[in-house]
Design a protein around this motif. Sequence first.
Motif, PDB file in Angstrom:
ATOM      1  N   UNK A   1       0.814  -1.218   0.000  1.00 44.52           N
ATOM      2  CA  UNK A   1       0.000   0.000   0.000  1.00 44.52           C
ATOM      3  C   UNK A   1       0.843   1.261   0.000  1.00 44.52           C
ATOM      4  N   UNK A   2       1.981   1.236   0.694  1.00 42.57           N
ATOM      5  CA  UNK A   2       2.781   2.461   0.833  1.00 42.57           C
ATOM      6  C   UNK A   2       4.230   2.129   1.187  1.00 42.57           C
ATOM      7  N   UNK A   3       5.048   3.170   1.165  1.00 45.19           N
ATOM      8  CA  UNK A   3       6.475   2.997   1.442  1.00 45.19           C
ATOM      9  C   UNK A   3       6.740   2.578   2.878  1.00 45.19           C
ATOM     10  N   UNK A   4       5.922   3.025   3.813  1.00 40.95           N
ATOM     11  CA  UNK A   4       6.113   2.638   5.211  1.00 40.95           C
ATOM     12  C   UNK A   4       5.925   1.134   5.391  1.00 40.95           C
ATOM     13  N   UNK A   5       4.954   0.543   4.716  1.00 39.73           N
ATOM     14  CA  UNK A   5       4.748  -0.904   4.785  1.00 39.73           C
ATOM     15  C   UNK A   5       5.964  -1.647   4.235  1.00 39.73           C
ATOM     16  N   UNK A   6       6.553  -1.122   3.170  1.00 33.77           N
ATOM     17  CA  UNK A   6       7.762  -1.727   2.598  1.00 33.77           C
ATOM     18  C   UNK A   6       8.918  -1.622   3.581  1.00 33.77           C
ATOM     19  N   UNK A   7       9.085  -0.469   4.201  1.00 34.56           N
ATOM     20  CA  UNK A   7      10.160  -0.293   5.202  1.00 34.56           C
ATOM     21  C   UNK A   7       9.995  -1.255   6.360  1.00 34.56           C
ATOM     22  N   UNK A   8       8.757  -1.408   6.833  1.00 33.84           N
ATOM     23  CA  UNK A   8       8.492  -2.306   7.950  1.00 33.84           C
ATOM     24  C   UNK A   8       8.802  -3.756   7.561  1.00 33.84           C
ATOM     25  N   UNK A   9       8.469  -4.154   6.346  1.00 28.49           N
ATOM     26  CA  UNK A   9       8.769  -5.506   5.877  1.00 28.49           C
ATOM     27  C   UNK A   9      10.279  -5.716   5.792  1.00 28.49           C
ATOM     28  N   UNK A  10      10.980  -4.750   5.270  1.00 25.82           N
ATOM     29  CA  UNK A  10      12.439  -4.869   5.161  1.00 25.82           C
ATOM     30  C   UNK A  10      13.077  -5.023   6.537  1.00 25.82           C
TER      31      UNK A  10
END
Length: 107
Positions: free
Chosen positions: A64-73
């Motif tokens: 959905x967003x860049x924050x979700x990607x950061x959290x996954x990383x």
Amino acid sequence: MTWPASTPPPPYYAVIFTSLRSGIDDGYAQTAQRMEELAAGRQGFLGIESVRDGTQGITLSYWTDLEAIRAWRADLEHAEAQRLGRARWYARYSVRIARVERAYTYG
């Protein structure tokens, strides 16, 4: 995995992971399956698509967003899988993050 991934209308984000495997398996398939299951439970995860031809592969995950990607990383189990990937499973890889502005599906 559903192909194609069932994503909402854009915009959303895609993480494009292209890889060249080292030829060492040593738990790779189990870890890949676990990462898919773990990602699917993360807030902001939308779907995943993956293809592999011998040693070359492309996996796209949608968020959905860049924050979700950061959290996954930053996820600890995912971070350990990344470490193992660099140490064992990949000769090289590339990660790209893109914003999906338009999406079309046929069939």
